[in-house]
Design a protein around this motif. Structure first.
Motif, short mmCIF file in Angstrom:
data_model
loop_
_atom_site.label_atom_id
_atom_site.label_comp_id
_atom_site.label_asym_id
_atom_site.label_seq_id
_atom_site.Cartn_x
_atom_site.Cartn_y
_atom_site.Cartn_z
N ILE A 79 0.64 -1.11 -0.21
CA ILE A 79 -0.08 -0.04 0.01
C ILE A 79 0.77 1.40 -0.04
N LEU A 80 1.80 1.08 0.99
CA LEU A 80 2.69 2.65 0.98
C LEU A 80 3.24 2.68 -0.37
N SER A 81 4.13 1.65 -0.99
CA SER A 81 4.69 1.73 -2.26
C SER A 81 3.95 2.26 -3.21
N VAL A 82 2.67 1.70 -3.52
CA VAL A 82 1.79 1.90 -4.35
C VAL A 82 1.31 3.40 -4.22
N SER A 83 1.05 3.64 -3.06
CA SER A 83 0.57 5.12 -2.70
C SER A 83 1.57 5.94 -3.14
N GLY A 84 2.98 5.66 -2.89
CA GLY A 84 4.18 6.58 -3.15
C GLY A 84 4.01 7.07 -4.79
N VAL A 85 4.05 5.93 -5.49
CA VAL A 85 4.16 5.96 -6.88
C VAL A 85 2.58 6.81 -7.41
N GLY A 86 1.61 6.51 -6.91
CA GLY A 86 0.24 7.04 -7.09
C GLY A 86 0.34 8.58 -6.79
N ALA A 87 1.07 8.88 -5.78
CA ALA A 87 1.07 10.34 -5.52
C ALA A 87 2.01 11.25 -6.46
N ALA A 88 3.00 10.28 -6.70
CA ALA A 88 3.95 11.10 -7.90
C ALA A 88 3.27 11.31 -8.95
N LEU A 89 2.45 10.10 -9.56
CA LEU A 89 1.88 10.30 -10.75
C LEU A 89 0.82 11.36 -10.68
N ALA A 90 0.08 11.34 -9.67
CA ALA A 90 -1.11 12.14 -9.41
C ALA A 90 -0.56 13.71 -9.65
N PHE A 96 3.99 -3.96 -11.56
CA PHE A 96 2.48 -4.12 -10.89
C PHE A 96 2.37 -2.98 -10.09
N ARG A 97 3.42 -2.45 -9.50
CA ARG A 97 3.51 -1.29 -8.50
C ARG A 97 3.34 -0.17 -9.26
N ALA A 98 3.73 -0.25 -10.36
CA ALA A 98 3.78 1.33 -11.36
C ALA A 98 2.27 1.28 -11.84
N VAL A 99 1.66 0.22 -12.22
CA VAL A 99 0.27 0.12 -13.04
C VAL A 99 -0.71 0.53 -11.85
N SER A 100 -0.50 -0.28 -10.63
CA SER A 100 -1.42 0.12 -9.75
C SER A 100 -1.19 1.52 -9.07
N GLY A 101 0.12 1.96 -9.02
CA GLY A 101 0.22 3.31 -8.55
C GLY A 101 -0.53 4.29 -9.69
N PHE A 102 -0.42 4.08 -11.18
CA PHE A 102 -0.96 4.69 -12.09
C PHE A 102 -2.44 4.98 -11.93
N LYS A 106 -5.37 12.49 -23.33
CA LYS A 106 -4.16 12.54 -23.90
C LYS A 106 -3.10 12.58 -22.76
N ASP A 107 -3.44 13.33 -21.71
CA ASP A 107 -2.83 13.46 -20.49
C ASP A 107 -2.37 12.29 -19.95
N LEU A 108 -3.51 11.50 -19.82
CA LEU A 108 -3.66 10.17 -19.13
C LEU A 108 -2.75 9.06 -19.95
N VAL A 109 -2.96 9.26 -21.24
CA VAL A 109 -2.16 8.25 -22.09
C VAL A 109 -0.43 8.67 -21.90
N LEU A 110 -0.27 9.96 -21.89
CA LEU A 110 1.12 10.54 -21.72
C LEU A 110 1.50 9.88 -20.25
N THR A 111 0.80 10.05 -19.55
CA THR A 111 1.23 9.82 -17.83
C THR A 111 1.66 8.18 -17.96
N ALA A 112 0.54 7.40 -18.59
CA ALA A 112 0.76 6.03 -18.62
C ALA A 112 1.93 5.59 -19.33
N ALA A 113 2.45 6.36 -20.41
CA ALA A 113 3.49 5.90 -21.05
C ALA A 113 4.84 6.27 -20.29
N LEU A 114 4.62 7.41 -19.51
CA LEU A 114 5.76 7.96 -18.70
C LEU A 114 5.93 6.93 -17.37
N THR A 115 4.70 6.23 -17.11
CA THR A 115 4.60 5.40 -16.11
C THR A 115 5.62 4.26 -16.31
#
Lengths: 235, 370
Positions: free
Chosen positions: B18-29, B301-307, B335-344
């Motif tokens: 949860i912590l790691s996915v939240s960390g990734v999620g926060a950065a992507l958010a 998995f962490r990246a996709v969940s974080g996204f 397009k921003d979602l797609v860009l962020t997904a690619a960035l992820t």
């Protein structure tokens, strides 16, 4: 004749120059199919180094190691990993099970690594665990198993790919005497000798002499044969 | 089917996951919100030009945009503009940057004086009340009204003149500078500008040749130029881009680095935590590729969940921000979602390489040490 495992003049030296320490010195060892060999010796005598080299985990400083007639000591890391997976089984003192996996999954995993998947892997894992008396504990994780049960799962894992040779490092070290004896009898008799499998056991446990075909003594890096009745001090 | 080792490893320690996915999620958010903020900024920036209602805008020569420069053209060119362009309808607006003061709160605003009898330059979204009908009436941006504690029916003072608030407008906050609307005569009076307007606004018939109209005006009326609303919007966007894009891009880069670092660190920590287990796998015979693939899948998995978490959080945060602070417009586009997904996906590469290197150094001999 092809030995399951053969070490010819194998030496291992750690460090260089004046700080060099010779852990094994010109060790010769031949293991025949179905043979159970005990390697004993005092702490620091080089037992673990010898087992690591025999298990293709550690390279030799000199000498030759053959597994099933194939010289393997200078093989690539990936070939040695392949040989470990297909021809060797390991049993460790501290079990070394995957804590996140259940008993059956721990056994299945090594079969998956060898390319056996699905119901075939599951059935074989189930069968092995049942033979080791764990038929009712298949879905338990290591944290929920006793020491003896964990070691039996580790034995099932070592046998999963049906290797001709098992290497065991102090397999009874964390078990009480009764459980240790039971586990080793299962491994050596039912699943070892009776199935033509060879087992090399490194141990301090004198009681295991009764199940071994040969007892070897390792001291100061040198291996010698004993009759098993008289052993020097293990200190 | 194989043993789901990746899933088991990840979910074995739920708290860490949860912590790691939240960390990734926060950065992507953060990345998504910044992209949405930039998009919202441009959308509000050009909202007036986009909704001005004219096909051609006659401005002082040299003026490129509405927000980026001041324009003053004589009212007297009205007839010539209409004749030369062939316009079927014409109007005028007066714009000025002023300070709006109410209850001791000072806010820089863009004053728009328009002609209510035409459709040019009027507010494009009514939040409350009605449009202007008289010269002593004013319409305010909703956020400005709230900030100034004004409602429909209250009185507001602009440049010493008192006005009755008759309407509240939406989408009229150009970045930090909201709009206020009064009639053109009221604006002339308040600004003491007579005979001058900021822009002449022309609506051309469907059959008109816009380029021809522009050439006719620019060739025959000295000191003016004719622009389309798109020209104006582009110029304003370019001005804003020179100011905002660099810091926003820096923040986006920082967000990306944080995201990659969080992913890499959590994967690395996971390798350290399970060092012995990886050593066992190596001892048993797991090859380098098999182990690297294991790490790659865990990182992915962490990246996709974080996204997924980050995207959900970004949408919720955007709504909350726009509710609490209506002056901010955040538009998260596909397009921003797609860009962020690619960035992820891109971030998983360095994030996985570090733990893979660590994994390579794990000595399987260590498993023989009790």
């Amino acid at each position: 004749m092809d030995y399951v495992l053969e070490l010819q003049d194998v030496s291992k030296t750690y460090g260089h120059g004046r700080t060099a320490v010779k852990a094994n010195d010109r060790v010769n060892l031949q293991i025949q199919p179905g043979e159970i060999v005990l390697i004993m010796g005092p702490s620091g005598s080089g037992k673990t180094t010898l087992l690591s080299m025999a298990g293709l985990l550690l390279s030799t400083s000199s000498g030759i190691i053959c597994v099933l007639g194939e010289q393997i000591d200078h093989a690539s890391a990936s070939h040695r990993a392949h040989m470990r997976l297909k021809t060797l089984g390991f049993v460790f003192q501290s079990y070394n099970l995957m804590e996140s996996l259940t008993a059956i999954e721990n056994v299945e995993l090594v079969m998956n690594m060898a390319g056996v998947r699905g119901s075939r892997a599951k059935e074989r894992a189930r069968e092995l665990l049942a033979m080791l008396g764990l038929g009712e504990r298949l879905d338990h994780k290591p944290a929920d198993l006793s020491g003896g049960e964990k070691q039996r799962v580790a034995i099932a894992r070592a046998l999963a790919n049906d290797p001709p040779l098992i290497l065991a490092d102090e397999p009874t070290g964390n078990l009480d005497s009764k459980t240790g004896q039971e586990v080793m009898e299962l491994l050596c008799c039912g699943l070892g000798r009776d199935q033509g499998r060879s087992i090399v056991i490194v141990t301090h446990d004198h009681r295991l002499r009764s199940i071994a075909d040969r007892v070897l003594w390792l001291e100061d890096g040198q291996l010698s044969e004993t009759d098993g009745n008289y052993l020097p001090e293990m200190t | 089917m194989s043993v789901p080792l990746v899933r088991r490893n990840l979910f074995h320690e739920g708290g860490k996951l949860i912590l790691s996915v939240s960390g990734v999620g926060a950065a992507l958010a953060l990345i998504l919100l910044l992209l949405g903020f930039r998009q919202g900024l441009y959308a509000t920036l050009t909202a007036f030009a986009d909704n001005i209602g004219a096909d051609l805008i006659v401005a002082q020569d040299g003026v490129k945009g509405i927000l980026s420069s001041d324009s003053a053209v004589p009212m007297a060119i009205h007839d010539d503009s209409v004749r030369l362009s062939g316009a079927e309808e014409a109007g005028h607006i007066l714009l000025a940057d002023i300070i709006f003061t109410q209850n001791d709160a000072k806010t820089p605003v863009l004053l728009v004086g328009y002609e209510p009898e035409t459709t040019f330059g009027a507010p494009w979204e009514l939040g409350d009340g009605r449009f202007l009908q008289a010269d002593d009436e004013i319409m305010l941006d909703t956020w400005l009204a709230k900030r100034s504690d004004l409602q429909v029916g209250d009185r507001a003072e602009v440049l010493g003149e008192s006005f009755s608030v008759v309407g509240l407008t939406r989408g009229t906050s150009s970045w930090m500078s909201p709009y206020i609307f009064i009639t053109l005569p009221a604006a002339e009076q308040a600004l003491a500008l007579h005979g001058l307007v900021s822009f002449h606004l022309l609506r051309l018939p469907d059959s008109a040749n816009t380029s021809q109209s522009i050439r006719s005006i620019e060739n025959q009326i000295p000191g003016v130029q004719a622009l389309t609303p798109e020209d104006i919007a582009d110029a304003d966007r370019r001005v804003m881009a020179t100011v905002m894009d660099t810091p926003l891009n820096v923040m986006l880069a920082i967000g990306s680095v944080i995201g990659a670092a969080v992913m890499g660190l959590t994967s690395y920590t996971s390798i350290i935590d399970h060092k012995r287990e990886y050593g066992v796998l190596k001892a048993i015979g797991a090859g380098g590729w098999w182990l690297n693939w294991l790490v790659a899948r865990e990182t992915l998995f962490r990246a996709v969940s974080g996204f997924v978490l980050g995207a959900g959080f970004a949408f919720l945060a955007a709504e909350a921000i726009m509710t609490l602070w209506p002056q901010f417009n955040i538009v998260i586009q596909t397009k921003d979602l797609v860009l962020t997904a690619a960035l992820t996906l891109l971030m998983t590469v360095p994030a996985a390489l570090l733990p893979m290197q660590r994994l390579k150094r794990i000595d399987p001999v260590e498993v023989f040490q009790a």
